[in-house]
Motif scaffolding. Structure first.
Motif, PDB file in Angstrom:
ATOM      1  N   ALA A  20       0.861  -1.177   0.000  1.00  0.00           N
ATOM      2  CA  ALA A  20       0.000   0.000   0.000  1.00  0.00           C
ATOM      3  C   ALA A  20       0.899   1.229   0.000  1.00  0.00           C
ATOM      4  CB  ALA A  20      -0.883  -0.020   1.235  1.00  0.00           C
ATOM      5  N   ALA A  21       0.540   2.213  -0.798  1.00  0.00           N
ATOM      6  CA  ALA A  21       1.381   3.403  -0.902  1.00  0.00           C
ATOM      7  C   ALA A  21       1.606   3.984   0.485  1.00  0.00           C
ATOM      8  CB  ALA A  21       0.705   4.432  -1.794  1.00  0.00           C
ATOM      9  N   PRO A  22       2.874   4.164   0.873  1.00  0.00           N
ATOM     10  CA  PRO A  22       3.132   4.699   2.204  1.00  0.00           C
ATOM     11  C   PRO A  22       2.665   6.143   2.304  1.00  0.00           C
ATOM     12  CG  PRO A  22       5.143   4.671   0.912  1.00  0.00           C
ATOM     13  CD  PRO A  22       4.093   3.959   0.101  1.00  0.00           C
ATOM     14  N   ALA A  23       2.344   6.543   3.511  1.00  0.00           N
ATOM     15  CA  ALA A  23       2.014   7.954   3.724  1.00  0.00           C
ATOM     16  C   ALA A  23       3.210   8.787   3.314  1.00  0.00           C
ATOM     17  CB  ALA A  23       1.686   8.177   5.194  1.00  0.00           C
ATOM     18  N   GLN A  27       6.257   8.914   5.365  1.00  0.00           N
ATOM     19  CA  GLN A  27       7.060   7.708   5.534  1.00  0.00           C
ATOM     20  C   GLN A  27       8.093   7.531   4.417  1.00  0.00           C
ATOM     21  OE1 GLN A  27       3.586   4.905   5.960  1.00  0.00           O
ATOM     22  NE2 GLN A  27       4.918   4.087   7.578  1.00  0.00           N
ATOM     23  N   VAL A  28       7.982   8.272   3.350  1.00  0.00           N
ATOM     24  CA  VAL A  28       8.902   8.109   2.219  1.00  0.00           C
ATOM     25  C   VAL A  28      10.309   8.503   2.650  1.00  0.00           C
ATOM     26  CG1 VAL A  28       9.481   8.972  -0.077  1.00  0.00           C
ATOM     27  CG2 VAL A  28       7.094   8.500   0.517  1.00  0.00           C
ATOM     28  N   PRO A  29      11.313   7.621   2.427  1.00  0.00           N
ATOM     29  CA  PRO A  29      12.677   7.954   2.829  1.00  0.00           C
ATOM     30  C   PRO A  29      13.263   9.064   1.971  1.00  0.00           C
ATOM     31  CG  PRO A  29      12.649   5.897   1.614  1.00  0.00           C
ATOM     32  CD  PRO A  29      11.222   6.279   1.839  1.00  0.00           C
ATOM     33  N   SER A  54       8.359   0.231   8.667  1.00  0.00           N
ATOM     34  CA  SER A  54       7.298  -0.769   8.497  1.00  0.00           C
ATOM     35  C   SER A  54       7.589  -1.977   9.395  1.00  0.00           C
ATOM     36  CB  SER A  54       7.218  -1.223   7.042  1.00  0.00           C
ATOM     37  OG  SER A  54       6.818  -0.163   6.204  1.00  0.00           O
ATOM     38  N   PRO A  55       6.561  -2.600   9.959  1.00  0.00           N
ATOM     39  CA  PRO A  55       6.798  -3.726  10.867  1.00  0.00           C
ATOM     40  C   PRO A  55       7.262  -4.991  10.161  1.00  0.00           C
ATOM     41  CG  PRO A  55       4.444  -3.382  10.535  1.00  0.00           C
ATOM     42  CD  PRO A  55       5.130  -2.234   9.871  1.00  0.00           C
ATOM     43  N   THR A  56       7.059  -5.072   8.844  1.00  0.00           N
ATOM     44  CA  THR A  56       7.507  -6.236   8.084  1.00  0.00           C
ATOM     45  C   THR A  56       8.093  -5.784   6.741  1.00  0.00           C
ATOM     46  OG1 THR A  56       5.354  -6.533   6.995  1.00  0.00           O
ATOM     47  CG2 THR A  56       5.707  -7.722   9.065  1.00  0.00           C
ATOM     48  N   GLY A  57       8.840  -6.674   6.115  1.00  0.00           N
ATOM     49  CA  GLY A  57       9.285  -6.458   4.736  1.00  0.00           C
ATOM     50  C   GLY A  57      10.635  -5.781   4.587  1.00  0.00           C
ATOM     51  N   SER A  58      11.098  -5.784   3.327  1.00  0.00           N
ATOM     52  CA  SER A  58      12.407  -5.242   2.979  1.00  0.00           C
ATOM     53  C   SER A  58      12.295  -3.814   2.467  1.00  0.00           C
ATOM     54  CB  SER A  58      13.061  -6.097   1.882  1.00  0.00           C
ATOM     55  OG  SER A  58      13.297  -7.411   2.334  1.00  0.00           O
ATOM     56  N   ASP A 115      12.996   9.805   7.094  1.00  0.00           N
ATOM     57  CA  ASP A 115      11.825   9.939   6.229  1.00  0.00           C
ATOM     58  C   ASP A 115      11.446  11.403   6.074  1.00  0.00           C
ATOM     59  OD1 ASP A 115      10.210  10.715   8.445  1.00  0.00           O
ATOM     60  OD2 ASP A 115       9.723   8.625   8.881  1.00  0.00           O
ATOM     61  N   ALA A 116      10.423  11.637   5.265  1.00  0.00           N
ATOM     62  CA  ALA A 116      10.046  13.004   4.913  1.00  0.00           C
ATOM     63  C   ALA A 116       9.536  13.802   6.101  1.00  0.00           C
ATOM     64  CB  ALA A 116       8.979  12.976   3.809  1.00  0.00           C
ATOM     65  N   ALA A 117       9.096  13.110   7.151  1.00  0.00           N
ATOM     66  CA  ALA A 117       8.606  13.805   8.339  1.00  0.00           C
ATOM     67  C   ALA A 117       9.725  14.061   9.347  1.00  0.00           C
ATOM     68  CB  ALA A 117       7.502  12.997   8.997  1.00  0.00           C
TER      69      ALA A 117
END
Length: 212
Positions: A61-64, A67-69, A114-118, A151-153
């Motif tokens: 799902a597109a990250p908020a 959240q984008v690095p 993210s709690p899971t994934g690469s 991230d962007a925030a």
């Protein structure tokens, strides 16, 4: 002067001219600088797919937006590089930023935190127009080196380098590009032997970092 002497003189002049041309050409070739080595699979222009291929997979799902690095820092070895989103071209090859000083984040994968994934980040190790990039230092960093992704925030996700391996490009594991499993940072660049004829390196260097 006899006709035979004229012919001999003309022949001698032709030999001298040809010899001079060969010498001049040889001098030109000797003085010409060697071709600049172009990096690997990963030293292609930004508009050309490189040879890091993401397998078909359900897109996250597109990250908020926050959240984008946007940057990656390795303080211990003086790295602070911008990060931009990248996606796969038809066929799966990721489009990698031309400048090796800019990292590309696989936007179809996990986002930092993210709690899971690469969280997959790719970059050229070097490029003819720019020289060596930060990846050329990171591939030599010791295990447990701290890596921070912002991230962007302004949020920071911290990782520790835990694994590094060099693999032939045809053997890049599909499970590096996963949305499941434990969270991790996957960094991919090029390495191995450089082939001047093709302008490619033989391998991909894969670095795994786990949340610190």
């Amino acid at each position: 002067m006899t006709r035979r002497e004229v012919v001999r003189r003309r022949a001698g002049l032709v030999v001298l001219v040809v010899a001079a041309a060969v010498v001049a050409a040889g001098t030109h070739l000797l003085l010409r600088p060697p071709a600049v080595a172009v990096a690997d699979a990963l030293a292609a222009p930004a508009t050309t797919p490189a040879t890091v291929v993401a397998p078909p997979a359900p897109q996250a799902a597109a990250p908020a937006t926050e959240q984008v690095p946007v940057s990656l820092t390795v303080e211990a070895i003086g790295i602070q590089a911008p990060v931009v989103p990248v996606l796969a071209a038809p066929g799966g090859a990721l489009t990698i930023p031309e400048d090796p000083g800019t990292f590309g984040w696989w936007a179809a994968g996990a986002a930092p935190g993210s709690p899971t994934g690469s969280v997959v980040v790719v970059a050229h190790v070097d490029a003819a127009a720019y020289g060596a990039g930060p990846m050329s230092d990171l591939i030599r960093a010791p295990m447990q080196t701290a890596i921070t992704v912002q991230d962007a925030a302004g949020g920071l996700t911290r990782y520790a380098l835990s694994e590094r391996r060099s693999l032939p490009k045809s053997e890049l594991p599909a499970d590096l590009f996963t949305l499941g499993g434990a969270p991790r940072l996957v960094l991919i660049t090029c390495g191995g032997t450089f082939d001047r004829a093709t302008g490619h390196y033989s391998d991909n260097v894969v670095m795994i970092a786990t949340p610190a």
